[in-house]
Design a protein around this motif. Structure first.
Motif, short mmCIF file in Angstrom:
data_model
loop_
_atom_site.label_atom_id
_atom_site.label_comp_id
_atom_site.label_asym_id
_atom_site.label_seq_id
_atom_site.Cartn_x
_atom_site.Cartn_y
_atom_site.Cartn_z
N ILE A 118 -4.71 6.12 9.49
CA ILE A 118 -4.60 5.47 8.18
C ILE A 118 -5.86 4.66 7.89
N GLU A 119 -6.42 4.05 8.93
CA GLU A 119 -7.63 3.24 8.74
C GLU A 119 -8.79 4.07 8.25
N MET A 120 -8.78 5.39 8.53
CA MET A 120 -9.84 6.25 8.03
C MET A 120 -9.83 6.36 6.51
N LEU A 121 -8.70 6.04 5.88
CA LEU A 121 -8.65 6.02 4.42
C LEU A 121 -9.16 4.69 3.86
N ASN A 122 -9.21 3.67 4.70
CA ASN A 122 -9.73 2.37 4.27
C ASN A 122 -11.24 2.26 4.43
N ARG A 123 -11.80 3.04 5.33
CA ARG A 123 -13.24 2.96 5.60
C ARG A 123 -13.84 4.36 5.51
N PRO A 124 -14.89 4.51 4.70
CA PRO A 124 -15.45 3.50 3.81
C PRO A 124 -14.58 3.27 2.59
N PRO A 125 -14.74 2.13 1.90
CA PRO A 125 -13.93 1.87 0.69
C PRO A 125 -14.17 2.95 -0.36
N ARG A 126 -13.10 3.35 -1.04
CA ARG A 126 -13.18 4.39 -2.06
C ARG A 126 -12.68 3.85 -3.39
N ARG A 127 -12.99 4.58 -4.45
CA ARG A 127 -12.49 4.20 -5.77
C ARG A 127 -10.97 4.25 -5.76
N ARG A 128 -10.37 3.45 -6.64
CA ARG A 128 -8.91 3.39 -6.70
C ARG A 128 -8.34 4.78 -6.97
N GLY A 129 -7.27 5.11 -6.28
CA GLY A 129 -6.65 6.41 -6.44
C GLY A 129 -5.30 6.45 -5.78
N VAL A 130 -4.94 7.59 -5.24
CA VAL A 130 -3.65 7.79 -4.58
C VAL A 130 -3.90 8.17 -3.12
N ALA A 131 -3.17 7.53 -2.22
CA ALA A 131 -3.23 7.85 -0.79
C ALA A 131 -1.85 8.28 -0.35
N VAL A 132 -1.78 9.41 0.33
CA VAL A 132 -0.51 9.97 0.80
C VAL A 132 -0.57 10.09 2.32
N VAL A 133 0.36 9.44 3.01
CA VAL A 133 0.43 9.48 4.47
C VAL A 133 1.64 10.30 4.85
N VAL A 134 1.42 11.41 5.60
CA VAL A 134 2.50 12.30 6.01
C VAL A 134 2.61 12.23 7.53
N SER A 135 3.75 11.77 8.04
CA SER A 135 3.92 11.57 9.48
C SER A 135 5.41 11.44 9.77
N ASP A 136 5.75 11.46 11.06
CA ASP A 136 7.12 11.11 11.45
C ASP A 136 7.25 9.62 11.71
N PHE A 137 6.12 8.88 11.72
CA PHE A 137 6.09 7.43 11.88
C PHE A 137 6.82 6.97 13.15
N LEU A 138 6.79 7.79 14.20
CA LEU A 138 7.45 7.41 15.45
C LEU A 138 6.60 6.45 16.28
N ALA A 139 5.33 6.30 15.94
CA ALA A 139 4.52 5.29 16.62
C ALA A 139 5.07 3.91 16.28
N PRO A 140 4.89 2.92 17.17
CA PRO A 140 5.39 1.57 16.88
C PRO A 140 4.87 1.06 15.54
N ALA A 141 5.76 0.42 14.77
CA ALA A 141 5.40 -0.01 13.42
C ALA A 141 4.22 -0.98 13.43
N GLU A 142 4.11 -1.80 14.48
CA GLU A 142 3.00 -2.75 14.52
C GLU A 142 1.65 -2.05 14.63
N GLN A 143 1.65 -0.77 15.01
CA GLN A 143 0.40 -0.02 15.12
C GLN A 143 -0.13 0.41 13.76
N TRP A 144 0.76 0.73 12.80
CA TRP A 144 0.31 1.29 11.53
C TRP A 144 0.68 0.46 10.30
N ALA A 145 1.52 -0.58 10.45
CA ALA A 145 1.97 -1.34 9.28
C ALA A 145 0.81 -2.09 8.61
N ARG A 146 -0.06 -2.72 9.40
CA ARG A 146 -1.15 -3.49 8.81
C ARG A 146 -2.15 -2.58 8.08
#
Length: 333
Positions: free
Chosen positions: A199-227
């Motif tokens: 997910i951090e790869m979508l934050n760096r480098p900063p991009r123009r405002r748009g839409v970001a779609v994250v597709v996952s099972d989100f089974l990793a601990p929430a503290e790893q990806w929530a921030r």
């Protein structure tokens, strides 16, 4: 308990072969076009509205509106909170963060979870590629070093263990088909993935405002990806697509069940005939999904859940229809 069994499979099926990718994508495109084209009527077509830059008319604030769009001059004149509508941009940049770690190479329904990921990517691409919109992707196949950005017109991205690959955003149907071929041809690698780094790869480098779609099972601990997800929401409209298999929610009564964790390689034998064990597993799975939903809600992301044993396209159609209906009522979520 839910985490271990949720990512296990007695006999993990291999990734789709390269020579089958084109046929699978052709069928997906036909299916998606037939079901979703009827929803593409109106001012703008997409899973989520573009944030827009051209100011529109004001209206009274309603619960759920984005406070960043408050119209303070009108609010001061009327003493009633108002928000400023914006006209959706005709050129929208959409980025996909696709989790293809080992836990996605599993499925007991009609589809593998990784197949649902590819199908969701195809549907999103179809909905956003029109009108000169650009679409790009970052793909994670496990934890480890990142792979540099590369052209994806021809084939799949490099498939080293733990690769995080960036496919640059481009416009046009031909380029979009190349992106989907690259996604479908990505081989799943063993090892645990880092969803937060993806997910951090979508934050760096900063991009123009748009839409970001994250597709996952989100089974990793929430503290790893929530921030990183909250950080992403500051600049973009975010859609989180959660892919779920029914065996991740409850265990069947089939006696002793050998299961293998594809991320760690650990083998376990589970006595599923024990009703108390099945109940504890279901309760743990319910709590796990509630934690995921709460983390996504706290990040301000729209949340769509797709299951391997259901018609994922019908669920996506209902989600798109609900989003469009919410926009006509003046709410953003």
């Amino acid at each position: 308990m839910a985490r271990a069994a949720a990512v296990t499979s007695p006999t993990p099926r291999p990734a789709p072969l390269a020579d089958r990718s084109e046929a699978v994508l052709s069928r997906l495109q036909l299916l998606v076009t037939r079901k979703l084209d009827g929803l593409l009527q109106g001012d703008y077509a997409g899973l989520l509205p573009g944030p827009g830059s051209e100011a529109g008319e004001s209206r009274e604030y309603r619960p759920g509106d984005d406070v960043r769009r408050m119209d303070w001059p009108v609010t001061a004149r009327t003493t009633t909170p108002h928000v400023r509508r914006t006209v959706a941009d005709r050129e929208l940049e959409t980025w996909l963060a696709l989790d293809l770690s080992a836990s996605l190479d599993f499925g007991t329904g009609q589809w593998l979870k990784r197949e649902v990921v590819v199908a969701a990517a195809a549907a999103i691409t179809h909905l956003t590629v029109r009108g000169g919109n650009r679409i790009g992707a970052v793909i994670g196949t496990g934890g480890g070093a990142s792979a540099p950005a590369r052209r994806w017109r021809g084939g799949p991205p490099p498939a080293g263990p733990g690769a995080l690959t960036r496919l640059p955003a481009r416009s046009g149907r031909k380029e979009a088909q190349g992106l989907l071929r690259a996604v479908a041809g990505t081989a799943i690698q063993p090892g645990r993935g880092d969803l937060g780094a993806l997910i951090e790869m979508l934050n760096r480098p900063p991009r123009r405002r748009g839409v970001a779609v994250v597709v996952s099972d989100f089974l990793a601990p929430a503290e790893q990806w929530a921030r990183p997800m909250r950080k992403l929401r500051v600049r973009h409209d975010v859609l989180a697509i959660e892919v779920v298999d029914p065996r991740e929610l409850e265990l069947p009564d089939v006696g002793v069940l050998p299961v293998v964790d594809p991320e760690s390689g650990e083998l376990h034998e589970v006595q599923t005939a024990d009703p108390r064990l099945r109940q504890r597993y279901a309760e743990a799975a319910t709590a796990q999904r509630a934690t995921i939903a709460a983390a996504l809600r706290g990040a301000g992301a729209a949340h769509l859940r797709l299951r391997t044993d259901r018609d994922w396209l019908l669920d996506m159609v209902r989600f798109v229809a609900a989003q469009r209906h919410a926009r006509t009522r003046g709410t953003t979520r």
